[in-house]
Design a protein around this motif. Structure first.
Motif, PDB file in Angstrom:
ATOM      1  N   TYR A   1       8.496  -5.605  11.974  1.00  0.00           N
ATOM      2  CA  TYR A   1       8.567  -4.143  11.982  1.00  0.00           C
ATOM      3  C   TYR A   1       9.747  -3.682  11.129  1.00  0.00           C
ATOM      4  O   TYR A   1      10.669  -4.467  10.867  1.00  0.00           O
ATOM      5  CB  TYR A   1       8.692  -3.633  13.422  1.00  0.00           C
TER       6      TYR A   1
ATOM      7  N   ASP B   1      12.343  -2.104  11.672  1.00  0.00           N
ATOM      8  CA  ASP B   1      13.700  -2.277  12.233  1.00  0.00           C
ATOM      9  C   ASP B   1      14.142  -3.738  12.227  1.00  0.00           C
ATOM     10  O   ASP B   1      15.220  -4.070  12.725  1.00  0.00           O
ATOM     11  CB  ASP B   1      13.759  -1.708  13.659  1.00  0.00           C
TER      12      ASP B   1
ATOM     13  N   THR C   1      12.546  -6.367  13.704  1.00  0.00           N
ATOM     14  CA  THR C   1      11.929  -7.180  14.764  1.00  0.00           C
ATOM     15  C   THR C   1      10.757  -7.986  14.217  1.00  0.00           C
ATOM     16  O   THR C   1       9.831  -7.418  13.641  1.00  0.00           O
ATOM     17  CB  THR C   1      11.368  -6.281  15.892  1.00  0.00           C
TER      18      THR C   1
ATOM     19  N   ALA D   1       7.712  -9.539  15.338  1.00  0.00           N
ATOM     20  CA  ALA D   1       6.872  -9.504  16.541  1.00  0.00           C
ATOM     21  C   ALA D   1       5.916 -10.681  16.575  1.00  0.00           C
ATOM     22  O   ALA D   1       5.582 -11.189  17.637  1.00  0.00           O
ATOM     23  CB  ALA D   1       6.099  -8.194  16.595  1.00  0.00           C
TER      24      ALA D   1
ATOM     25  N   PRO E   1       4.233 -13.080  28.519  1.00  0.00           N
ATOM     26  CA  PRO E   1       5.069 -11.997  29.042  1.00  0.00           C
ATOM     27  C   PRO E   1       5.150 -10.827  28.068  1.00  0.00           C
ATOM     28  O   PRO E   1       4.743 -10.937  26.911  1.00  0.00           O
ATOM     29  CB  PRO E   1       6.434 -12.658  29.228  1.00  0.00           C
ATOM     30  N   SER E   2       5.683  -9.733  28.558  1.00  0.00           N
ATOM     31  CA  SER E   2       5.821  -8.526  27.762  1.00  0.00           C
ATOM     32  C   SER E   2       6.706  -8.778  26.536  1.00  0.00           C
ATOM     33  O   SER E   2       7.685  -9.514  26.611  1.00  0.00           O
ATOM     34  CB  SER E   2       6.444  -7.457  28.665  1.00  0.00           C
ATOM     35  N   GLY E   3       6.333  -8.213  25.417  1.00  0.00           N
ATOM     36  CA  GLY E   3       7.195  -8.240  24.235  1.00  0.00           C
ATOM     37  C   GLY E   3       7.038  -9.456  23.344  1.00  0.00           C
ATOM     38  O   GLY E   3       7.851  -9.678  22.448  1.00  0.00           O
ATOM     39  N   CYS E   4       6.002 -10.267  23.559  1.00  0.00           N
ATOM     40  CA  CYS E   4       5.901 -11.478  22.752  1.00  0.00           C
ATOM     41  C   CYS E   4       4.826 -11.383  21.664  1.00  0.00           C
ATOM     42  O   CYS E   4       4.443 -12.401  21.085  1.00  0.00           O
ATOM     43  CB  CYS E   4       5.706 -12.704  23.634  1.00  0.00           C
ATOM     44  N   GLY E   5       4.351 -10.182  21.384  1.00  0.00           N
ATOM     45  CA  GLY E   5       3.519  -9.993  20.199  1.00  0.00           C
ATOM     46  C   GLY E   5       2.018  -9.935  20.420  1.00  0.00           C
ATOM     47  O   GLY E   5       1.248  -9.957  19.459  1.00  0.00           O
ATOM     48  N   LYS E   6       1.585  -9.819  21.678  1.00  0.00           N
ATOM     49  CA  LYS E   6       0.140  -9.807  21.949  1.00  0.00           C
ATOM     50  C   LYS E   6      -0.527  -8.550  21.379  1.00  0.00           C
ATOM     51  O   LYS E   6      -1.527  -8.636  20.679  1.00  0.00           O
ATOM     52  CB  LYS E   6      -0.120  -9.889  23.466  1.00  0.00           C
ATOM     53  N   THR E   7       0.050  -7.398  21.716  1.00  0.00           N
ATOM     54  CA  THR E   7      -0.535  -6.139  21.249  1.00  0.00           C
ATOM     55  C   THR E   7      -0.471  -6.033  19.732  1.00  0.00           C
ATOM     56  O   THR E   7      -1.431  -5.596  19.081  1.00  0.00           O
ATOM     57  CB  THR E   7       0.199  -4.946  21.907  1.00  0.00           C
ATOM     58  N   THR E   8       0.653  -6.448  19.176  1.00  0.00           N
ATOM     59  CA  THR E   8       0.787  -6.428  17.716  1.00  0.00           C
ATOM     60  C   THR E   8      -0.319  -7.270  17.078  1.00  0.00           C
ATOM     61  O   THR E   8      -0.975  -6.835  16.125  1.00  0.00           O
ATOM     62  CB  THR E   8       2.177  -6.964  17.310  1.00  0.00           C
TER      63      THR E   8
HETATM   64  P1  ADP Z   1       3.353  -7.560  23.837  1.00  0.00           P
HETATM   65  O1  ADP Z   1       2.028  -6.957  23.568  1.00  0.00           O
HETATM   66  O2  ADP Z   1       3.279  -9.049  24.020  1.00  0.00           O
HETATM   67  O3  ADP Z   1       4.097  -6.894  24.955  1.00  0.00           O
HETATM   68  P2  ADP Z   1       4.199  -6.299  21.369  1.00  0.00           P
HETATM   69  O4  ADP Z   1       3.314  -6.764  20.296  1.00  0.00           O
HETATM   70  O5  ADP Z   1       3.962  -4.952  21.956  1.00  0.00           O
HETATM   71  O6  ADP Z   1       4.252  -7.402  22.519  1.00  0.00           O
HETATM   72  O7  ADP Z   1       5.705  -6.333  20.856  1.00  0.00           O
HETATM   73  C1  ADP Z   1       6.274  -7.495  20.233  1.00  0.00           C
HETATM   74  C2  ADP Z   1       7.686  -7.170  19.793  1.00  0.00           C
HETATM   75  O8  ADP Z   1       7.642  -6.205  18.747  1.00  0.00           O
HETATM   76  C3  ADP Z   1       8.593  -6.585  20.872  1.00  0.00           C
HETATM   77  O9  ADP Z   1       9.889  -7.057  20.662  1.00  0.00           O
HETATM   78  C4  ADP Z   1       8.487  -5.118  20.631  1.00  0.00           C
HETATM   79  O10 ADP Z   1       9.648  -4.450  21.075  1.00  0.00           O
HETATM   80  C5  ADP Z   1       8.373  -5.056  19.116  1.00  0.00           C
HETATM   81  N1  ADP Z   1       7.645  -3.867  18.641  1.00  0.00           N
HETATM   82  C6  ADP Z   1       6.390  -3.484  18.997  1.00  0.00           C
HETATM   83  N2  ADP Z   1       6.021  -2.368  18.350  1.00  0.00           N
HETATM   84  C7  ADP Z   1       7.087  -2.026  17.561  1.00  0.00           C
HETATM   85  C8  ADP Z   1       7.333  -0.975  16.626  1.00  0.00           C
HETATM   86  N3  ADP Z   1       6.420  -0.042  16.364  1.00  0.00           N
HETATM   87  N4  ADP Z   1       8.541  -0.947  16.001  1.00  0.00           N
HETATM   88  C9  ADP Z   1       9.467  -1.906  16.247  1.00  0.00           C
HETATM   89  N5  ADP Z   1       9.293  -2.922  17.099  1.00  0.00           N
HETATM   90  C10 ADP Z   1       8.118  -2.993  17.751  1.00  0.00           C
END
Ligand code: ADP
Ligand code: ADP
Length: 227
Positions: A11, A13, A15, A17, A36-43
């Motif tokens: 991203y 910033d 990060t 992902a 767990p939350s924050g490990c890139g699943k949604t991305t």
């Molecule tokens: P999960 O679905 O496993 O919870 P995400 O894919 O939502 O994980 O997020 C993976 C990482 O990317 C996290 O550290 C999250 O904070 C970061 N992240 C997600 N979306 C954004 C964004 N739009 N900008 C910056 N960082 C992001």
């Protein structure tokens, strides 16, 4: 067929992902992304329908980079269901579902007939079809979300924690219904959850995400349980 080929998402910033993801999604089956939350699943999920663009590598759908060609054409073949069903509050349940085929050119009458069939498939009665979203339980709203995602008859369905907001008994019922629906309709489903039980229950294939992008893949849920 959906394949991730060395996919990285950083991203703006800084990060990272998703880091060099290689993964093949099970065709006409349910592939679960769990972790767990924050490990890139949604991305990872959102790179399939281009809501997120890879920094490097490619996601291939039937051999073609999803970034090639117009996003709208890609998305016609991909349904998307999230935790908040996101229904239109001022339209009846039936019309929430019928809106999709109407937008793609079907007559209102044909779309409503189709919508009624879809509501039946997800276990909702005609009476519920006449209600407004606020008059439905959480479980019912999620069913409408699934029916709406199916309305365009997409071969691929992306589901991001679709059942997380409903209570455990309702969740189990929805999981069972999804399994039946997948068997009947043969969709390729990618399902994101943080719940390992849900992953084992639903997955034909399970990809375990961890912080730092480490990933293990299991072609049968039984493999996870045996570890
Ligand atoms: P999960 O679905 O496993 O919870 P995400 O894919 O939502 O994980 O997020 C993976 C990482 O990317 C996290 O550290 C999250 O904070 C970061 N992240 C997600 N979306 C954004 C964004 N739009 N900008 C910056 N960082 C992001
Ligand atoms: P579910 O098992 O599908 O989650 P609930 O146990 O939450 O259903 O709700 C049981 C019944 O109560 C359902 O038939 C639902 O339509 C009805 N209901 C729930 N919330 C409302 C509401 N705000 N207004 C009217 N009916 C409601």
């Amino acid at each position: 067929m959906i394949e991730y080929k060395g996919v990285t998402k950083q991203y703006p910033d800084g990060t990272t992902a998703v880091d060099t993801l290689d993964l093949t999604v099970s065709d006409r089956g349910i592939t679960v992304f769990v972790g767990p939350s924050g490990c890139g699943k949604t991305t990872s999920l959102r790179m399939i329908n281009r809501m997120v663009e890879p920094t490097s590598g490619a996601v291939l759908l039937d051999g073609r980079d999803v970034m090639d060609g117009p996003a709208a054409a890609l998305r016609r073949g991909i349904g998307y269901v999230i935790q908040q069903a996101g229904l239109f509050p001022h339209r009846s349940v039936l019309d929430n579902v019928a809106t999709v085929p109407v937008l793609s050119g079907q007559s209102k009458k044909a779309a409503r007939t189709r919508a009624a069939e879809l509501l039946e498939i997800v276990g909702l009665t005609q009476e519920i079809g006449r209600r407004y979203p606020a008059q439905l339980s959480g479980g019912q709203q999620q069913r409408v979300g699934v029916a709406r995602a199916l309305a365009a008859d997409p071969p691929v369905l992306l589901m991001d924690e679709p059942f997380s907001a409903v209570d455990p008994e309702v969740r189990e019922r929805l999981q069972d219904e999804l399994l039946h629906l997948q068997l009947d309709l043969g969709k390729t489903i990618v399902f994101v959850t943080h719940d390992i039980d849900e992953a084992v229950r639903l997955g034909d294939k399970v990809a375990v995400f961890r912080q730092g992008g480490v990933l293990a893949q299991y072609d049968t849920p039984a493999e996870i349980l045996s570890r």
